[in-house]
Structures are given as C-alpha cells and as structure tokens.
Scaffold this motif. Structure first.
Motif, PDB file in Angstrom:
ATOM      1  N   VAL A   5       0.839  -1.482  -0.206  1.00 52.58           N
ATOM      2  CA  VAL A   5       0.463   0.008  -0.411  1.00 52.58           C
ATOM      3  C   VAL A   5       0.946   1.037  -0.368  1.00 52.58           C
ATOM      4  O   VAL A   5       0.455   2.323  -0.790  1.00 52.58           O
ATOM      5  CB  VAL A   5      -0.914   0.104   1.385  1.00 52.58           C
ATOM      6  N   GLN A   6       1.582   1.143   1.169  1.00 47.73           N
ATOM      7  CA  GLN A   6       2.945   2.677   0.597  1.00 47.73           C
ATOM      8  C   GLN A   6       3.770   2.597  -0.338  1.00 47.73           C
ATOM      9  O   GLN A   6       3.503   3.553  -1.196  1.00 47.73           O
ATOM     10  CB  GLN A   6       3.749   2.291   2.261  1.00 47.73           C
ATOM     11  N   GLN A  40       0.220   9.524  -7.218  1.00 44.13           N
ATOM     12  CA  GLN A  40      -0.711   8.770  -6.698  1.00 44.13           C
ATOM     13  C   GLN A  40      -0.897   9.555  -4.989  1.00 44.13           C
ATOM     14  O   GLN A  40      -1.819   9.996  -4.094  1.00 44.13           O
ATOM     15  CB  GLN A  40      -0.494   7.342  -5.565  1.00 44.13           C
ATOM     16  N   LYS A  41       0.330  11.068  -5.051  1.00 46.31           N
ATOM     17  CA  LYS A  41       0.017  11.513  -3.964  1.00 46.31           C
ATOM     18  C   LYS A  41      -0.782  12.792  -3.744  1.00 46.31           C
ATOM     19  O   LYS A  41      -0.840  12.787  -2.757  1.00 46.31           O
ATOM     20  CB  LYS A  41       1.642  12.290  -3.668  1.00 46.31           C
ATOM     21  N   GLU A  46      -5.034  14.425  -0.310  1.00 43.05           N
ATOM     22  CA  GLU A  46      -6.832  14.810   0.573  1.00 43.05           C
ATOM     23  C   GLU A  46      -7.281  13.809   1.654  1.00 43.05           C
ATOM     24  O   GLU A  46      -8.146  14.300   2.218  1.00 43.05           O
ATOM     25  CB  GLU A  46      -6.852  13.859  -1.073  1.00 43.05           C
ATOM     26  N   LEU A  47      -6.336  12.731   1.674  1.00 42.34           N
ATOM     27  CA  LEU A  47      -6.697  11.783   2.634  1.00 42.34           C
ATOM     28  C   LEU A  47      -6.084  11.942   4.151  1.00 42.34           C
ATOM     29  O   LEU A  47      -6.716  12.733   5.197  1.00 42.34           O
ATOM     30  CB  LEU A  47      -6.777  10.678   2.552  1.00 42.34           C
ATOM     31  N   LEU A  48      -4.818  12.894   3.766  1.00 41.67           N
ATOM     32  CA  LEU A  48      -4.225  14.059   5.014  1.00 41.67           C
ATOM     33  C   LEU A  48      -5.088  14.950   5.287  1.00 41.67           C
ATOM     34  O   LEU A  48      -5.980  14.982   6.586  1.00 41.67           O
ATOM     35  CB  LEU A  48      -3.275  14.082   4.921  1.00 41.67           C
ATOM     36  N   LEU A  70       1.608  10.428   6.285  1.00 37.94           N
ATOM     37  CA  LEU A  70       2.931  11.632   6.722  1.00 37.94           C
ATOM     38  C   LEU A  70       4.110  11.366   6.218  1.00 37.94           C
ATOM     39  O   LEU A  70       5.058  11.670   5.590  1.00 37.94           O
ATOM     40  CB  LEU A  70       2.789  11.703   8.128  1.00 37.94           C
ATOM     41  N   ASN A  71       3.855   9.711   6.128  1.00 37.97           N
ATOM     42  CA  ASN A  71       5.529   9.031   6.451  1.00 37.97           C
ATOM     43  C   ASN A  71       5.721   8.574   4.438  1.00 37.97           C
ATOM     44  O   ASN A  71       6.662   9.388   3.980  1.00 37.97           O
ATOM     45  CB  ASN A  71       5.369   7.956   6.526  1.00 37.97           C
ATOM     46  N   ILE A  72       4.564   8.968   3.784  1.00 37.98           N
ATOM     47  CA  ILE A  72       4.824   8.721   2.374  1.00 37.98           C
ATOM     48  C   ILE A  72       4.778   9.889   1.787  1.00 37.98           C
ATOM     49  O   ILE A  72       6.167   9.455   1.293  1.00 37.98           O
ATOM     50  CB  ILE A  72       3.234   8.137   1.489  1.00 37.98           C
TER      51      ILE A  72
END
Length: 282
Positions: free
Chosen positions: A64-65, A73-74, A79-81, A277-279
């Motif tokens: 997933v990561q 995808q970023k 948006e998810l963040l 956040l790590n991604i």
C-alpha cells in the motif's frame, strides 16, 4: 477501462483482501447502526476505533505504501491527510463541548449541594449554565454547517478503488461525529418544548416520567428542560432540586463515557495519520 482497473488492483490490495474486508465490515456496521442514546453512541465510538485500527493496518502494508508513494497517487495522500485533519478538528470540537458541559454542570451541582433557602445564587448559576449551553450550540451549529460542505468532498465516487474505501471511512466517521454533536447540543431547545409539558414531567410519577423521557429526550435535553422550568421562579421546591441533581448526575455519567470514547478514538486517528505523513516525507 478494464485494463486500467486491473493495473490499479495489482498494485493495491483488492476488496477481497482480508484487511480490506475487515474495513468494509466495520463500515457496514456503522452505516446500519442507529444511535439513540449515550450507550449506543459509545458503541459507535468503539466501532470507529476498530475501523481506524483496521485502516492503520492497511496503510502500514508495504504494498500500500509503495502504491500511494507513486507520483500520481500523492494527490490522494494529500486529500486523505486533509480529511483526517478535518476529522481530528471535529473530534476536538466534541471534546471541548463535553469539557465545557462538565465544568458548567460541576459548578451548578456545587451550588445545589450548599443551597440554604436563598434562590439568588442558584438562579444565577442556572442562567450561567443555560448561557453556556447557548454559546456551545452556536459553536456546534457552525461546525455542523461546515460539515455539510465536507460531505460532498468525501463522497466515495472515486475511480481509484483503494482511495474510494478510505474516503468512505472519512465520510462515515464525519457522519458519526455529526450525529454526536447534534446529540450533545440537543435536537430541540427547551424554548421549543411546552413549558406546561416540562412542569408536568417534574410532578409526574417517577416511573412514568422516566419511561417517557427516555423516548423523548436524551440526558443533555433533560437537564436543559429541568433548568429552564425553574428559571424565573421566586422559590424553587426541594423536589425540583432533587430532580435537577439526579439529571445532572446522569448527564455527568454520559459525559464521562463519551469523553473516554473520544480520547481513545483521537489517539487512533493520530496513529492512522502517521503512515500517510511518512509517504509524503519519504
């Protein structure tokens, strides 16, 4: 379209993946639940905790990561963040509202315990409590108004299958918070209830009054009703004092349960943000 879909599926767990299925099962339960009391709301908060635990597990998967770390995808990660930040903000609003209610209730109970025939201080404290409730409702209504716009933003009609699931998590979480805030503020204000009906509730046999109150008002509304009934009276009967104390105790117990649920949920929401956040930072 079919080829494009399979390309995405090969780079991300499909809906048949055990952890995706786990998330969807939590979503199903939350969508089908109908909270009507503090107890059922507590169950929903527990359900949200389980849901976001499952989401964190998905986001920790290396597959997933890697998929979300790809350039195209970023934008979804952003948006998810943003969505998780909105959820934390609404969670904080609910926590602040409960803290405000608890502090106001403690002040009022203190006056009720030491009252010795002088209604002045008690009436003043009751008015202070009701004014605090009014201010809290205003803040909650503002938040609820903002949520209406957010609902459209997190509609899960997205082509990217995995993002669609995560956005649905966001939508269901916000919907639960929307109900929680409405529950805390009271779906009806005391002014919309018949004053005669409120007085009747106070003098009605306890068993009957309790049965009717349980179906008509939640713990927060019962306190509002009890306090609004005695405001403006030159004398406050001891029976009314006892009734108010009992309703305040019930509300404090409800606040305690909801606070514990929100605190635990808040920690899980923060944990679930870490992989995203790590991604972005890696």
């Amino acid at each position: 379209m079919a080829a494009s879909y399979h390309t995405r599926s090969n780079s991300f767990p499909t809906r048949s993946h055990p952890q995706i299925l786990e998330v969807e099962e939590h979503l199903r339960r939350l969508r089908s639940s109908q909270a009507a009391s503090t107890s059922s709301l507590g169950h929903e908060l527990n359900g949200l905790q389980d849901l976001h635990d499952s989401v964190e597990k998905i986001l920790q998967l290396p597959l997933v990561q890697q998929a979300l770390a790809r350039g195209h995808q970023k934008k979804w990660v952003d948006e998810l963040l943003n969505g998780s930040f909105k959820i934390l903000d609404v969670c904080s609003t609910a926590q602040n509202a409960l803290l405000q209610m608890k502090e106001s209730a403690l002040g009022l109970q203190s006056v009720l315990r030491r009252r010795r025939g002088d209604e002045t201080e008690l009436t003043s404290e009751i008015k202070k409590y009701l004014a605090s409730r009014k201010a809290m409702r205003k803040a909650i209504n503002k938040t609820l108004g903002n949520l209406k716009g957010v609902e459209n933003e997190c509609s899960p009609s997205i082509n990217e299958e995995h993002v669609s699931v995560l956005k649905e998590v966001e939508a269901v979480t916000l919907a639960t918070f929307e109900y929680l805030l409405s529950f805390i503020s009271g779906s009806r204000t005391p002014s919309k209830l018949s004053r005669f009906a409120l007085v009747t509730k106070l003098i009605r046999p306890k068993r009957i009054a309790c049965q009717e109150d349980q179906t008509e008002m939640n713990e927060f509304e019962k306190v509002d009703a009890a306090l609004s009934t005695v405001v403006g009276h030159k004398t406050i009967k001891s029976d009314n004092i006892i009734y108010m104390q009992n309703q305040l105790k019930e509300m404090e117990s409800s606040i305690q349960d909801l606070e514990e649920g929100l605190e635990s949920l808040s920690r899980r929401l923060i944990k679930a943000r870490v992989p995203l956040l790590n991604i972005l930072t890696n």
